[in-house]
Design a protein around this motif. Structure first.
Motif, PDB file in Angstrom:
ATOM      1  N   ASP B  20       0.711  -1.024  -0.015  1.00 43.33           N
ATOM      2  CA  ASP B  20      -0.128  -0.121  -0.036  1.00 43.33           C
ATOM      3  C   ASP B  20       0.789   1.361  -0.229  1.00 43.33           C
ATOM      4  OD1 ASP B  20      -2.073  -1.406   0.181  1.00 43.33           O
ATOM      5  OD2 ASP B  20      -2.901  -0.964   2.024  1.00 43.33           O
ATOM      6  N   SER B  21       1.952   1.112   0.767  1.00 40.70           N
ATOM      7  CA  SER B  21       2.896   2.099   0.843  1.00 40.70           C
ATOM      8  C   SER B  21       3.272   2.818  -0.607  1.00 40.70           C
ATOM      9  CB  SER B  21       4.028   2.092   1.853  1.00 40.70           C
ATOM     10  OG  SER B  21       4.771   1.132   1.222  1.00 40.70           O
ATOM     11  N   TYR B  22       3.608   1.920  -1.355  1.00 37.75           N
ATOM     12  CA  TYR B  22       4.241   2.359  -2.850  1.00 37.75           C
ATOM     13  C   TYR B  22       2.855   2.838  -3.469  1.00 37.75           C
ATOM     14  CZ  TYR B  22       7.882  -0.689  -1.661  1.00 37.75           C
ATOM     15  OH  TYR B  22       9.000  -1.306  -1.003  1.00 37.75           O
ATOM     16  N   VAL B  23       1.798   2.537  -3.401  1.00 35.57           N
ATOM     17  CA  VAL B  23       0.496   3.033  -4.214  1.00 35.57           C
ATOM     18  C   VAL B  23       0.176   4.226  -3.668  1.00 35.57           C
ATOM     19  CG1 VAL B  23      -1.839   2.581  -4.578  1.00 35.57           C
ATOM     20  CG2 VAL B  23      -0.416   0.633  -4.536  1.00 35.57           C
ATOM     21  N   HIS B  24       0.257   4.498  -2.324  1.00 36.00           N
ATOM     22  CA  HIS B  24       0.063   5.824  -1.570  1.00 36.00           C
ATOM     23  C   HIS B  24       1.341   6.670  -2.061  1.00 36.00           C
ATOM     24  CE1 HIS B  24      -0.933   8.714   1.477  1.00 36.00           C
ATOM     25  NE2 HIS B  24       0.353   8.847   1.857  1.00 36.00           N
ATOM     26  N   GLU B  25       2.371   6.239  -2.158  1.00 33.78           N
ATOM     27  CA  GLU B  25       3.577   7.247  -2.472  1.00 33.78           C
ATOM     28  C   GLU B  25       3.376   7.926  -3.776  1.00 33.78           C
ATOM     29  OE1 GLU B  25       8.669   6.818  -2.491  1.00 33.78           O
ATOM     30  OE2 GLU B  25       7.181   5.036  -3.395  1.00 33.78           O
ATOM     31  N   ALA B  26       2.935   7.176  -4.820  1.00 33.40           N
ATOM     32  CA  ALA B  26       2.709   7.584  -6.052  1.00 33.40           C
ATOM     33  C   ALA B  26       1.569   8.261  -6.242  1.00 33.40           C
ATOM     34  CB  ALA B  26       2.446   6.367  -6.977  1.00 33.40           C
ATOM     35  N   SER B  27       0.330   8.250  -5.554  1.00 28.80           N
ATOM     36  CA  SER B  27      -0.625   8.878  -5.671  1.00 28.80           C
ATOM     37  C   SER B  27      -0.411  10.436  -5.034  1.00 28.80           C
ATOM     38  CB  SER B  27      -1.894   8.346  -5.039  1.00 28.80           C
ATOM     39  OG  SER B  27      -1.750   8.418  -3.720  1.00 28.80           O
ATOM     40  N   VAL B  28       0.397  10.468  -3.950  1.00 28.91           N
ATOM     41  CA  VAL B  28       0.813  11.698  -3.637  1.00 28.91           C
ATOM     42  C   VAL B  28       1.828  12.463  -4.064  1.00 28.91           C
ATOM     43  CG1 VAL B  28      -0.547  11.289  -1.223  1.00 28.91           C
ATOM     44  CG2 VAL B  28       1.928  10.945  -1.518  1.00 28.91           C
ATOM     45  N   TYR B  29       2.585  11.546  -5.017  1.00 22.77           N
ATOM     46  CA  TYR B  29       3.850  12.319  -5.441  1.00 22.77           C
ATOM     47  C   TYR B  29       3.719  13.843  -5.861  1.00 22.77           C
ATOM     48  CZ  TYR B  29       8.096  12.717  -7.941  1.00 22.77           C
ATOM     49  OH  TYR B  29       9.261  13.056  -8.736  1.00 22.77           O
ATOM     50  N   LYS B  30       4.502  14.462  -5.373  1.00 28.90           N
ATOM     51  CA  LYS B  30       4.776  15.991  -5.872  1.00 28.90           C
ATOM     52  C   LYS B  30       6.167  16.185  -6.100  1.00 28.90           C
ATOM     53  CE  LYS B  30       0.597  17.998  -4.659  1.00 28.90           C
ATOM     54  NZ  LYS B  30      -0.071  16.500  -4.650  1.00 28.90           N
ATOM     55  N   THR B  31       6.428  16.401  -7.344  1.00 33.48           N
ATOM     56  CA  THR B  31       7.789  16.724  -7.660  1.00 33.48           C
ATOM     57  C   THR B  31       8.411  18.022  -7.273  1.00 33.48           C
ATOM     58  OG1 THR B  31       9.136  16.690  -9.599  1.00 33.48           O
ATOM     59  CG2 THR B  31       6.947  17.448 -10.009  1.00 33.48           C
ATOM     60  N   ARG B  32       9.438  18.153  -7.001  1.00 32.09           N
ATOM     61  CA  ARG B  32      10.066  19.340  -6.757  1.00 32.09           C
ATOM     62  C   ARG B  32      10.574  20.061  -8.020  1.00 32.09           C
ATOM     63  NH1 ARG B  32      12.380  16.210  -2.744  1.00 32.09           N
ATOM     64  NH2 ARG B  32      11.547  16.612  -0.553  1.00 32.09           N
ATOM     65  N   ARG B  33      10.595  19.297  -8.964  1.00 29.97           N
ATOM     66  CA  ARG B  33      10.990  19.633 -10.350  1.00 29.97           C
ATOM     67  C   ARG B  33       9.995  20.833 -10.739  1.00 29.97           C
ATOM     68  NH1 ARG B  33      11.572  15.360 -12.083  1.00 29.97           N
ATOM     69  NH2 ARG B  33      13.475  14.877 -11.915  1.00 29.97           N
ATOM     70  N   LEU B  34      10.752  21.926 -11.337  1.00 26.10           N
ATOM     71  CA  LEU B  34       9.739  22.986 -12.078  1.00 26.10           C
ATOM     72  C   LEU B  34       9.475  22.453 -13.432  1.00 26.10           C
ATOM     73  CD1 LEU B  34      12.044  26.038 -11.277  1.00 26.10           C
ATOM     74  CD2 LEU B  34       9.840  25.459 -10.153  1.00 26.10           C
TER      75      LEU B  34
END
Lengths: 183, 192
Positions: B20-34
């Protein structure tokens, strides 16, 4: 409402659990389902089936990440429905399945009829070894079945970069599966 | 269904059962890249800023050599004939005379009439009419520009009666601070 509060509602058998789930995750679940099925009506049914499944699983399940938990359920239901219907429509699952051809052994033996559990463990182990960005990219593509362009836009990367990275990840996964005798 | 197809289905299912943690990680992923647009904008802006910065640095260096220089800066290291006194009969052409504080002798350098005029014209009305005396003079040096007809022009002195005799020039105090234009004119005069 926080995830643990919604989970508590499920455990208390409060019907508002479904409503709160729909408010918080309904849209996301629909998107995941529609990506697989490419059908609005089927996707809505999948989401409703997901709520029912969640209602039946909690208790005994008490997920930490409710969104991820529900997403896994809706994805499984959508894929099952897709396989059952074997629709002529090209859904997201078609593309992802085709890509994963690289990870399939050229000559399958009877022993290769693997239990999903062994593959799941290998997959988790594989993901654990990746850095965050690559892991997210892999999960977005092969779990959420997002398109390369969607991933590129979300992660602010070029599409070619995403394609290249995914290709290398598939090769790495194939190598991992082979090393564990799963390929 | 072939074995290959079956295997691929198993892979798809296995991905569906990841932690679940990997699924969660991908769903909330916010890139710092501009975004690409933002990166392009920043790169362009940075380039412009670099160009402007370098231009300013070069400009400041250039201006410093002119605007921030004082007569002292210009004349301190300037060589010239050294004398202890100057008589009117000794001058057959315009000359620049200067004396550093603490020195007893004077430095003299002959200049052309055109050069002489180029310095004179930098002494504007405001400068020559200044009533501020010691407060505004440039410390460390005294300067006079003399012509053979007896006229004495100095950044420190008014062009006025009493300031036109060689015999008196050394007894006058400074009256005005030389302008940048005057300093620059004297610099060019010395280089010429």
């Amino acid at each position: 409402m926080q995830d643990y509060e919604i989970v508590s509602l499920y455990w208390e058998r409060a019907e508002s659990a479904i409503m709160q789930t729909n408010i918080k995750y309904g849209r996301m679940l629909f998107t995941v389902s529609e990506t697989v099925l490419n059908s609005r009506q089927d996707s809505e049914e999948c989401v409703n089936d997901t709520y029912l499944a969640a209602w039946n699983k909690m208790p005994t399940d008490r997920p930490t990440y409710l969104g991820a938990y529900l997403t896994k359920i809706v994805r499984g239901i959508a894929i099952d429905r897709y396989r059952y219907a074997h629709s002529d429509k090209r859904g997201g699952a078609d593309n992802v399945t085709a890509e994963l051809d690289e990870c399939v052994p050229s000559e399958l033996s009877v022993e290769a009829q693997l239990e999903a559990g062994a593959l799941r463990d290998a997959m988790n182990s594989f993901l654990a070894g990746l850095d965050g960005e690559k892991r997210v990219m892999f999960v977005k593509r092969y779990f959420y079945m997002q398109s390369v362009s969607e991933i590129a836009a979300c992660m602010r990367l070029g599409e070619s970069k995403v394609k290249t990275t995914l290709h290398r990840l598939r090769l790495a996964l194939a190598e991992k599966l082979e090393s564990e005798g799963l390929k | 269904m072939t074995d290959r197809e079956k295997y691929k289905e198993l892979l798809i299912d296995a991905v569906g059962e990841i932690d679940d943690s990997y699924v969660h990680e991908a769903s909330v992923y916010k890139t710092r890249r501009l975004s690409v647009g933002a990166r392009t904008f920043i790169a362009t802006a940075s380039s412009f800023a670099a160009v402007i910065f370098l231009s300013v640095i070069i400009g400041i260096s250039f201006l410093n050599s002119y605007l921030n220089a004082t007569l002292y800066d210009v004349l301190e290291k300037q060589s010239g004939t050294t004398v202890t006194q100057v008589g009117k009969a000794e001058l057959s052409e315009p000359c620049l005379i200067w004396q550093l504080d603490g020195e007893e002798e004077y430095h003299i350098k002959s200049v052309s009439f055109a050069q002489y005029a180029s310095v004179v014209k930098t002494l504007n009305a405001e400068q020559v009419n200044s009533t501020e005396n010691e407060i505004t003079k440039e410390p460390g040096i005294r300067v006079w520009l003399c012509s053979p007809d007896g006229t004495v022009i100095t950044p420190y002195l008014k062009v006025a009666e009493g300031n036109v005799s060689y015999g008196a020039i050394f007894s006058y105090n400074a009256e005005v601070m030389p302008s940048f234009e005057t300093v620059d004119a004297i610099r060019r005069l010395l280089k010429g």
